[in-house]
Design a protein around this motif. Structure first.
Motif, PDB file in Angstrom:
ATOM      1  N   ILE A 139       0.715  -1.014  -0.063  1.00 49.20           N
ATOM      2  CA  ILE A 139      -0.074  -0.127  -0.102  1.00 49.20           C
ATOM      3  C   ILE A 139       1.044   1.333   0.043  1.00 49.20           C
ATOM      4  N   ASN A 140       0.895   2.012  -1.217  1.00 52.09           N
ATOM      5  CA  ASN A 140       1.522   3.236  -1.130  1.00 52.09           C
ATOM      6  C   ASN A 140       0.772   4.429  -0.831  1.00 52.09           C
ATOM      7  N   VAL A 141       1.182   5.023  -0.051  1.00 48.25           N
ATOM      8  CA  VAL A 141       0.448   6.351   0.699  1.00 48.25           C
ATOM      9  C   VAL A 141       0.658   7.516  -0.479  1.00 48.25           C
ATOM     10  N   SER A 142      -0.294   8.155  -1.116  1.00 50.66           N
ATOM     11  CA  SER A 142      -0.297   8.789  -2.086  1.00 50.66           C
ATOM     12  C   SER A 142      -0.955  10.096  -1.586  1.00 50.66           C
ATOM     13  N   SER A 143      -1.567  10.885  -2.523  1.00 52.25           N
ATOM     14  CA  SER A 143      -1.951  12.346  -2.277  1.00 52.25           C
ATOM     15  C   SER A 143      -2.944  12.529  -3.556  1.00 52.25           C
ATOM     16  N   GLY A 144      -3.998  13.157  -2.999  1.00 52.21           N
ATOM     17  CA  GLY A 144      -4.656  14.189  -4.300  1.00 52.21           C
ATOM     18  C   GLY A 144      -3.869  15.051  -5.008  1.00 52.21           C
ATOM     19  N   ALA A 145      -2.868  15.381  -4.550  1.00 55.45           N
ATOM     20  CA  ALA A 145      -1.818  16.273  -5.205  1.00 55.45           C
ATOM     21  C   ALA A 145      -1.243  15.871  -6.460  1.00 55.45           C
ATOM     22  N   SER A 146      -1.562  14.239  -6.383  1.00 56.27           N
ATOM     23  CA  SER A 146      -0.876  13.915  -7.693  1.00 56.27           C
ATOM     24  C   SER A 146      -1.804  14.240  -8.816  1.00 56.27           C
ATOM     25  N   ARG A 180      -0.427  -7.737  -4.510  1.00 57.14           N
ATOM     26  CA  ARG A 180      -1.312  -6.561  -5.065  1.00 57.14           C
ATOM     27  C   ARG A 180      -0.505  -5.280  -4.564  1.00 57.14           C
ATOM     28  N   VAL A 181      -0.796  -4.390  -5.353  1.00 57.19           N
ATOM     29  CA  VAL A 181      -0.073  -3.114  -5.251  1.00 57.19           C
ATOM     30  C   VAL A 181      -1.155  -1.965  -5.440  1.00 57.19           C
ATOM     31  N   ASN A 182      -1.686  -1.182  -4.234  1.00 60.33           N
ATOM     32  CA  ASN A 182      -2.298  -0.286  -4.435  1.00 60.33           C
ATOM     33  C   ASN A 182      -2.023   0.951  -3.749  1.00 60.33           C
ATOM     34  N   ALA A 183      -2.688   2.139  -4.356  1.00 58.13           N
ATOM     35  CA  ALA A 183      -2.366   3.479  -3.597  1.00 58.13           C
ATOM     36  C   ALA A 183      -3.482   3.922  -2.637  1.00 58.13           C
ATOM     37  N   LEU A 184      -3.354   4.626  -1.720  1.00 56.48           N
ATOM     38  CA  LEU A 184      -4.119   5.147  -0.753  1.00 56.48           C
ATOM     39  C   LEU A 184      -4.050   6.793  -0.711  1.00 56.48           C
ATOM     40  N   GLU A 185      -5.035   7.493  -0.930  1.00 55.84           N
ATOM     41  CA  GLU A 185      -4.976   8.962  -0.587  1.00 55.84           C
ATOM     42  C   GLU A 185      -5.504   9.424   0.755  1.00 55.84           C
ATOM     43  N   PRO A 186      -4.831   9.696   1.622  1.00 60.50           N
ATOM     44  CA  PRO A 186      -5.550   9.841   2.921  1.00 60.50           C
ATOM     45  C   PRO A 186      -6.217  11.422   2.745  1.00 60.50           C
ATOM     46  N   GLY A 187      -7.180  11.921   3.692  1.00 65.25           N
ATOM     47  CA  GLY A 187      -7.557  13.118   3.721  1.00 65.25           C
ATOM     48  C   GLY A 187      -6.748  13.954   4.659  1.00 65.25           C
ATOM     49  N   PHE A 188      -7.008  15.210   4.969  1.00 62.08           N
ATOM     50  CA  PHE A 188      -6.367  16.432   5.515  1.00 62.08           C
ATOM     51  C   PHE A 188      -6.399  15.918   6.940  1.00 62.08           C
ATOM     52  N   ALA A 189      -5.274  15.850   7.540  1.00 62.63           N
ATOM     53  CA  ALA A 189      -5.324  15.398   9.156  1.00 62.63           C
ATOM     54  C   ALA A 189      -3.984  16.398   9.507  1.00 62.63           C
ATOM     55  N   PRO A 190      -4.280  17.874   9.994  1.00 63.44           N
ATOM     56  CA  PRO A 190      -3.234  18.684  10.506  1.00 63.44           C
ATOM     57  C   PRO A 190      -2.357  17.752  11.796  1.00 63.44           C
ATOM     58  N   GLY A 191      -1.301  18.224  11.888  1.00 62.12           N
ATOM     59  CA  GLY A 191      -0.526  17.630  13.250  1.00 62.12           C
ATOM     60  C   GLY A 191       0.773  17.039  12.828  1.00 62.12           C
ATOM     61  N   GLY A 237      -3.662  -2.267  -8.445  1.00 65.06           N
ATOM     62  CA  GLY A 237      -3.364  -0.902  -9.281  1.00 65.06           C
ATOM     63  C   GLY A 237      -4.191  -0.172  -9.011  1.00 65.06           C
ATOM     64  N   ALA A 238      -5.176   0.131  -8.086  1.00 65.44           N
ATOM     65  CA  ALA A 238      -5.962   0.911  -7.969  1.00 65.44           C
ATOM     66  C   ALA A 238      -5.550   2.397  -6.878  1.00 65.44           C
ATOM     67  N   THR A 239      -6.146   3.248  -6.878  1.00 61.96           N
ATOM     68  CA  THR A 239      -6.059   4.307  -6.171  1.00 61.96           C
ATOM     69  C   THR A 239      -7.346   4.824  -5.424  1.00 61.96           C
ATOM     70  N   LEU A 240      -7.206   4.578  -4.027  1.00 59.47           N
ATOM     71  CA  LEU A 240      -8.510   5.114  -3.206  1.00 59.47           C
ATOM     72  C   LEU A 240      -8.287   6.227  -2.396  1.00 59.47           C
ATOM     73  N   ALA A 241      -9.101   7.065  -2.744  1.00 52.45           N
ATOM     74  CA  ALA A 241      -9.202   8.368  -2.074  1.00 52.45           C
ATOM     75  C   ALA A 241     -10.207   8.193  -0.978  1.00 52.45           C
ATOM     76  N   VAL A 242      -9.536   8.654   0.388  1.00 55.02           N
ATOM     77  CA  VAL A 242     -10.140   8.576   1.628  1.00 55.02           C
ATOM     78  C   VAL A 242     -10.004  10.062   2.048  1.00 55.02           C
ATOM     79  N   ASP A 243     -10.675  10.955   1.549  1.00 53.75           N
ATOM     80  CA  ASP A 243     -10.557  12.365   1.785  1.00 53.75           C
ATOM     81  C   ASP A 243     -11.657  13.302   1.793  1.00 53.75           C
ATOM     82  N   GLY A 244     -12.830  12.845   2.058  1.00 49.29           N
ATOM     83  CA  GLY A 244     -13.808  13.410   2.063  1.00 49.29           C
ATOM     84  C   GLY A 244     -14.408  14.219   0.950  1.00 49.29           C
ATOM     85  N   GLY A 245     -13.907  13.799  -0.448  1.00 46.12           N
ATOM     86  CA  GLY A 245     -14.090  14.481  -1.438  1.00 46.12           C
ATOM     87  C   GLY A 245     -13.049  15.743  -1.796  1.00 46.12           C
TER      88      GLY A 245
END
Length: 261
Positions: A139-146, A180-191, A237-245
Motif C-alpha cells: 500500500i503506497n500512501v499517495s495524495s490528491g496532489a498527484s 497486490r499493489v495499491n495506492a491510498l490517498e488519505p484526507g487532510f489531517a493537521p498535526g 493497481g487502484a488508487t483509493l481516495a479517503v479524503d472527504g471529497g
C-alpha cells in the motif's frame, strides 16, 4: 469492519510510523493482531510511540535517502518475518518553496523519500515475498496532489504523480505472483511535526472539504486494512481516495447566498 481474526499473526512493515498517518495505521494494524516492524527517521518519536502499543512492535530508525538504511530495513524485515505480508510505504516529505528557489539537493531529497525509497522497498519486499512463495499486499500512501498541481509544492505533486504510475507498474508486474499493489490517498489531517500548518490554513482547508471535516484516526487506516484484506483480493493497481471529497473539488461558502433546496 470485523475481520474475524484474518490478520492474526500477519506481519507488516510501516514506514513513517512516527507521523500522524503512520501512527494511526500502526494502531489499527496492532489492534488486528499483526506483528509490526515500524520505521521512521525520528528515533525519539518512533521509540515513544512504539511504547504505547500493545506487544511492543519492532522498530528501526531509517533515513530513506540512504541506500544503506534501505537495505538495513529490508534485512531486518527478512530476519524477523522471512517476508512480510504487508508493506505500507507511508513515509513522505512535504516541503514548500517556489520552483525558482528550490535547489537540486532539496529536489533529490523529496524524490528520494517519496519515490525512490518506495521503489527500493517495494522491489526488495516483493523479492522476499516471491522467495517465500506467498503473495502479499503493498500500500503506497499517495495524495490528491498527484492530480492537482499546487504552487509552492510542485516537487511534492510531481513525486506523488510518479508514485501513482509506479504503483500501477508494480501492480502489473507483480500480479502473477499474487502480490497486490495499491495506492491510498488519505484526507487532510493537521498535526505533522515535519510540516506544521498555521491555524488559518487549517481552518480554510477544513471549510473547503465537501464532507465538512478533517480526516480522523479510523479513516485512512480502515481503508488500508480493507486493501490488505481478502475482501480486496481482486483489487490491484487502484488508487483509493479517503479524503472527504477534497481531491475532486472544494466546497465554497458564500455568506450572501442561500443554501440550495
Amino acid at each position: 469492519m470485523n475481520y474475524e481474526g484474518e490478520f492474526d499473526g500477519k506481519c507488516a512493515v510501516i514506514t513513517g510510523a512516527a507521523g500522524i498517518y503512520g501512527r494511526w495505521m500502526a494502531e489499527a494494524f496492532a489492534a488486528e493482531g499483526m506483528r509490526l516492524l515500524l520505521s521512521d527517521a525520528d528515533a525519539a518519536g518512533l521509540d515513544a510511540f512504539a511504547a504505547t502499543l500493545p506487544n511492543r512492535p519492532e522498530t528501526i530508525v531509517t533515513d530513506l535517502t540512504r541506500d544503506a538504511d534501505l537495505e538495513a530495513l529490508l534485512s531486518r524485515a527478512e530476519a524477523l518475518f522471512g517476508a512480510p505480508d504487508i508493506l505500507v510505504n507511508n513515509a513522505g516529505v512535504f516541503p514548500s518553496g517556489w520552483l525558482l528557489d528550490i535547489d537540486l539537493a532539496e529536489w533529490d531529497r523529496i524524490m528520494g523519500v517519496n519515490l525512490r525509497a518506495v521503489f527500493a522497498l517495494t522491489r526488495g519486499t516483493a523479492r522476499q515475498m516471491i522467495a517465500a512463495g506467498k503473495g502479499g499486499s503493498v500500500i503506497n500512501v499517495s495524495s490528491g496532489a498527484s492530480r492537482k498541481m499546487r504552487t509552492t509544492v510542485v516537487p511534492y505533486c510531481t513525486s506523488k504523480t510518479a508514485l501513482d504510475r509506479l504503483t500501477k507498474g508494480f501492480a502489473l508486474e507483480l500480479a502473477r505472483f499474487g502480490i497486490r499493489v495499491n495506492a491510498l490517498e488519505p484526507g487532510f489531517a493537521p498535526g505533522s511535526a515535519a510540516s506544521p500548518l498555521t491555524d488559518a490554513h487549517v481552518e480554510a482547508t477544513t471549510a473547503g472539504i465537501p464532507l465538512g471535516r478533517q480526516s480522523g484516526p479510523a479513516d485512512a487506516p480502515g481503508a488500508a486494512l480493507w486493501l490488505a484484506s481478502q475482501a480486496a483480493s481482486y483489487v490491484t493497481g487502484a488508487t483509493l481516495a479517503v479524503d472527504g471529497g477534497n481531491s475532486i473539488g472544494t466546497s465554497a461558502v458564500f455568506q450572501d447566498k442561500k443554501e440550495p433546496l
